[in-house]
Design an enzyme around this catalytic site. Structure first.
Site, short mmCIF file in Angstrom:
data_model
loop_
_atom_site.label_atom_id
_atom_site.label_comp_id
_atom_site.label_asym_id
_atom_site.label_seq_id
_atom_site.Cartn_x
_atom_site.Cartn_y
_atom_site.Cartn_z
N ARG A 121 5.53 8.56 -44.99
CA ARG A 121 6.94 8.17 -44.46
C ARG A 121 6.97 6.56 -44.50
NH1 ARG A 121 7.27 12.29 -39.84
NH2 ARG A 121 4.85 12.07 -39.92
N LYS A 171 3.93 6.72 -37.70
CA LYS A 171 2.82 7.31 -36.80
C LYS A 171 2.14 6.15 -35.71
CE LYS A 171 1.75 10.99 -36.59
NZ LYS A 171 2.19 11.87 -36.02
N TYR A 224 6.20 6.85 -33.23
CA TYR A 224 5.41 8.17 -32.51
C TYR A 224 4.06 7.65 -31.95
CZ TYR A 224 9.14 11.24 -34.62
OH TYR A 224 10.17 11.64 -34.81
N HIS A 275 2.25 10.01 -29.29
CA HIS A 275 1.67 11.16 -28.71
C HIS A 275 0.41 10.97 -27.98
CE1 HIS A 275 4.57 13.61 -30.87
NE2 HIS A 275 4.05 13.05 -32.07
N GLU A 331 8.97 10.11 -29.12
CA GLU A 331 8.91 11.49 -28.66
C GLU A 331 9.10 11.51 -27.23
OE1 GLU A 331 4.68 9.99 -28.18
OE2 GLU A 331 6.26 9.77 -29.55
N ASP A 385 -0.02 17.82 -32.53
CA ASP A 385 0.01 16.53 -32.34
C ASP A 385 -0.09 16.20 -30.80
OD1 ASP A 385 2.64 17.45 -31.90
OD2 ASP A 385 3.30 15.98 -33.59
#
Length: 370
Positions: free
Chosen positions: A15, A75, A94, A96, A118, A269
């Site tokens: 992506r 990411k 993101y 996480h 998120e 994740d």
């Protein structure tokens, strides 16, 4: 503001965090958009297309990170990128963090401003997590079907069955966005589907809208154990916003499952809801524990970048533009959704679940931009 779009280098991540239409929107608003050479190739977007929409193509990641005030990614920064992060730089992606203490502490040391897709919340929803949860939920059935095949060490079960042979039993832990989308696909294929959740109102809603081959169960240890005995495919779809996922399936519970059954834990994740799950990659997605196939790819939507890049950037761009137009402090003061995305700011933990999990001092984010 100078906005940087680096190439994603996490294993098997295809992506990109901004498409040419987004580059044009930001450029027309007076911002400089830097795109690392080749950043869009995984989504079949050429550098020339970015350039024709107002972006500047930058040859090296080092230059891009050094020049950018605001980095937008898909990411979390991987180890090879962390040395490029500098104090006060805003990272929008993101993260996480609840599943990665080392990354959390490193970003604290770097004193970056970390805004996590998120944990952003608006009107009771998670707008930047929802589209990727939709993709991952649908993919969970697609991947589960593949790894149930005997050459992939699965049980050799066709999800739909055929006349005279029953369909597969699919158990989904969690009735949120991931679980709902997994159930839609599984039901459409013709499998027998069980959704477990602790929210009775959600179960009532799902019972109303799902087809006749989808059943609901209240989630507790007894019901989970019973469901595991019947499951050909188990989908982990549990989410606690910004927090580590609870363990619902222990190592001991694997003994209840049929040999060759498949587990797809979408919650990996955030640490996963299956005790024996660990992060894997699209190149090496599965492994066996006690005869059960485990699929733990932590960036499932990356495999379908042609869909997921556009689904993601459709929702990130309005927030990205606010950050670029106003800077993180003013943007977060204006927009509570962005404020809820703040996790780390200049060496301080400002997201309480992460602070509690890693025993870090917590500071209310409002105090930083009031």
């Amino acid at each position: 503001m100078i906005v940087g779009v680096p190439k994603e280098i996490k294993t098997d991540e295809y992506r990109v965090s901004l498409v040419p239409a987004g580059a044009e929107t930001l450029s027309r608003s007076g911002h400089t958009v830097l795109v690392e050479a080749g950043a869009g190739l995984g989504t079949n977007i050429a550098d020339a297309e970015y350039a024709s929409h107002g972006a500047e193509i930058v040859a090296s990641a080092d230059e891009l990170w050094a020049r950018s005030e605001l980095i937008v990614k898909v990411k979390e920064p991987v180890e090879a990128e962390l040395h490029r992060v500098r104090p006060g730089q805003t990272l929008f992606t993101y993260f996480h963090l609840a599943a990665n203490e080392t990354l959390t502490r490193t970003l604290i040391e770097k004193q970056a401003v970390c805004i996590a897709y998120e944990t952003m919340e608006e009107n009771g929803t998670l707008p930047l997590l929802t589209p990727m949860s939709e993709v991952a939920g649908r993919m969970a059935i697609q991947e589960g079907a593949k790894y149930l095949e005997r050459p992939q060490e699965g049980r050799g079960i066709l999800l739909s069955g055929v006349p005279g042979v029953p369909p597969a039993n699919i158990v989904i832990l969690g009735g949120g966005v991931v679980g709902t989308n997994a159930a839609k696909i599984a039901a459409g294929i013709g499998a027998m589907v069980w959704i477990l959740d602790v929210n009775l109102e959600r179960l009532r809603y799902l019972d109303d809208v799902m087809p006749q081959n989808v059943f609901t169960l209240y989630s507790n240890t007894v019901n989970i154990r019973h469901a595991l005995r019947e499951a050909d495919l188990l989908v982990g779809a549990v989410l606690l916003k910004g927090d580590k996922a609870p363990i619902l399936v222990s190592r001991e519970m694997l003994g209840l499952m049929k040999p060759g059954a498949v587990i797809v834990d979408v919650a990996v994740d955030q640490g996963g809801c299956v005790e024996t799950i660990k992060p894997t990659t699209h190149s090496h997605p599965t492994y066996l524990v006690d005869g059960i196939v485990h699929y733990g790819v932590a960036n499932m939507p990356g495999a379908v970048a042609g869909t997921s890049t556009y689904a993601l950037t459709n929702v990130t761009l309005p927030y990205l533009r606010q950050l670029a137009d106003h800077g993180w402090q003013a943007a977060c003061r204006r927009n509570q959704a962005l404020a809820k995305g703040l996790n780390l700011v200049n060496g301080q933990a400002v997201f309480e679940p992460v602070a509690d999990l890693f025993d870090l001092p917590y500071i209310a984010p409002e105090s930083l931009f009031s």
